[in-house]
Design a protein around this motif. Structure first.
Motif, PDB file in Angstrom:
ATOM      1  N   ALA A   6       1.024  -1.133   0.043  1.00  0.00           N
ATOM      2  CA  ALA A   6       0.309  -0.159   0.139  1.00  0.00           C
ATOM      3  C   ALA A   6       0.377   1.069   0.354  1.00  0.00           C
ATOM      4  O   ALA A   6       0.360   2.215  -0.425  1.00  0.00           O
ATOM      5  CB  ALA A   6      -0.772   0.226   1.430  1.00  0.00           C
ATOM      6  N   CYS A   7       2.142   1.319   0.925  1.00  0.00           N
ATOM      7  CA  CYS A   7       2.890   2.462   0.574  1.00  0.00           C
ATOM      8  C   CYS A   7       4.059   2.395  -0.689  1.00  0.00           C
ATOM      9  O   CYS A   7       4.838   3.103  -0.713  1.00  0.00           O
ATOM     10  CB  CYS A   7       3.403   2.181   2.080  1.00  0.00           C
ATOM     11  N   THR A   8       3.748   1.516  -1.436  1.00  0.00           N
ATOM     12  CA  THR A   8       4.256   1.657  -2.663  1.00  0.00           C
ATOM     13  C   THR A   8       4.070   2.632  -3.656  1.00  0.00           C
ATOM     14  O   THR A   8       3.049   2.074  -4.409  1.00  0.00           O
ATOM     15  CB  THR A   8       5.294   0.251  -3.288  1.00  0.00           C
ATOM     16  N   GLY A   9       4.266   3.599  -4.134  1.00  0.00           N
ATOM     17  CA  GLY A   9       3.934   4.241  -5.418  1.00  0.00           C
ATOM     18  C   GLY A   9       3.966   4.441  -6.844  1.00  0.00           C
ATOM     19  O   GLY A   9       5.364   2.727  -7.109  1.00  0.00           O
ATOM     20  N   PRO A  10       4.086   4.869  -7.564  1.00  0.00           N
ATOM     21  CA  PRO A  10       4.360   4.298  -8.948  1.00  0.00           C
ATOM     22  C   PRO A  10       5.698   4.431  -9.009  1.00  0.00           C
ATOM     23  O   PRO A  10       6.666   5.131  -8.559  1.00  0.00           O
ATOM     24  CB  PRO A  10       3.540   4.936 -10.046  1.00  0.00           C
ATOM     25  N   LYS A  45       4.593  -1.605 -23.225  1.00  0.00           N
ATOM     26  CA  LYS A  45       3.254  -0.602 -23.503  1.00  0.00           C
ATOM     27  C   LYS A  45       3.020   0.256 -22.458  1.00  0.00           C
ATOM     28  O   LYS A  45       2.650   0.463 -21.552  1.00  0.00           O
ATOM     29  CB  LYS A  45       2.381  -1.745 -23.379  1.00  0.00           C
ATOM     30  N   ILE A  46       3.022   1.934 -23.775  1.00  0.00           N
ATOM     31  CA  ILE A  46       2.625   2.751 -22.608  1.00  0.00           C
ATOM     32  C   ILE A  46       2.000   3.473 -23.279  1.00  0.00           C
ATOM     33  O   ILE A  46       1.082   3.870 -23.829  1.00  0.00           O
ATOM     34  CB  ILE A  46       3.906   3.511 -22.623  1.00  0.00           C
ATOM     35  N   TYR A  67       8.102   7.405 -18.180  1.00  0.00           N
ATOM     36  CA  TYR A  67       6.916   7.136 -17.810  1.00  0.00           C
ATOM     37  C   TYR A  67       7.019   6.707 -16.551  1.00  0.00           C
ATOM     38  O   TYR A  67       8.329   6.502 -15.882  1.00  0.00           O
ATOM     39  CB  TYR A  67       6.747   6.343 -18.643  1.00  0.00           C
ATOM     40  N   SER A  68       5.577   6.408 -15.735  1.00  0.00           N
ATOM     41  CA  SER A  68       5.436   5.297 -14.628  1.00  0.00           C
ATOM     42  C   SER A  68       4.717   4.132 -14.906  1.00  0.00           C
ATOM     43  O   SER A  68       3.790   4.495 -15.941  1.00  0.00           O
ATOM     44  CB  SER A  68       4.943   7.422 -13.792  1.00  0.00           C
ATOM     45  N   ASP A  73       3.916  -5.575 -16.647  1.00  0.00           N
ATOM     46  CA  ASP A  73       2.617  -5.782 -17.232  1.00  0.00           C
ATOM     47  C   ASP A  73       1.621  -5.563 -17.785  1.00  0.00           C
ATOM     48  O   ASP A  73       0.661  -6.093 -18.133  1.00  0.00           O
ATOM     49  CB  ASP A  73       2.624  -7.513 -16.666  1.00  0.00           C
ATOM     50  N   LYS A  74       1.113  -4.695 -16.685  1.00  0.00           N
ATOM     51  CA  LYS A  74      -0.150  -3.796 -16.995  1.00  0.00           C
ATOM     52  C   LYS A  74       0.095  -2.741 -17.974  1.00  0.00           C
ATOM     53  O   LYS A  74      -1.138  -1.735 -17.620  1.00  0.00           O
ATOM     54  CB  LYS A  74      -0.409  -3.646 -15.541  1.00  0.00           C
ATOM     55  N   GLY A  75       1.518  -2.325 -17.719  1.00  0.00           N
ATOM     56  CA  GLY A  75       1.073  -0.959 -18.464  1.00  0.00           C
ATOM     57  C   GLY A  75       1.565  -0.424 -17.673  1.00  0.00           C
ATOM     58  O   GLY A  75       1.615  -0.632 -17.075  1.00  0.00           O
TER      59      GLY A  75
END
Length: 88
Positions: A6-10, A45-46, A67-68, A73-75
């Motif tokens: 939960a604490c990990t951001g992009p 994939k962006i 990019y973030s 895997d989800k782009g």
């Protein structure tokens, strides 16, 4: 207390990318990017939020981008892109 997930951001990444493909899926604009100087990583994939930006990006060209992503895997989401003047 904060759970690790939960604490990990992009995560942000970037560098020189080449665009081998562009995709329009539904109403979402995507580019497929390959890092120019890192053949170890596969294509990314962006998502491109702006149709005008997507229209200006050319397949086969190299750009400097950031990019973030939370999971590649989800782009990823395009944060900035700039044309690299090749041959200078």
């Amino acid at each position: 207390m904060c759970m690790l997930t939960a604490c990990t951001g992009p995560t942000s990444s970037g560098g020189d990318i080449t665009i081998p493909d562009k995709q329009l899926i539904g109403s979402t604009y995507w580019i497929v990017a390959e890092k120019t100087h890192s053949k170890e990583e596969g294509p990314v994939k962006i998502k491109v939020d702006n149709e005008n930006t997507w229209n200006l990006l050319e397949v086969g060209r190299t750009y400097l981008s950031t990019y973030s992503y939370k999971s590649l895997d989800k782009g990823a989401k395009l944060l900035s892109v700039r044309h690299i003047n090749q041959g200078q």
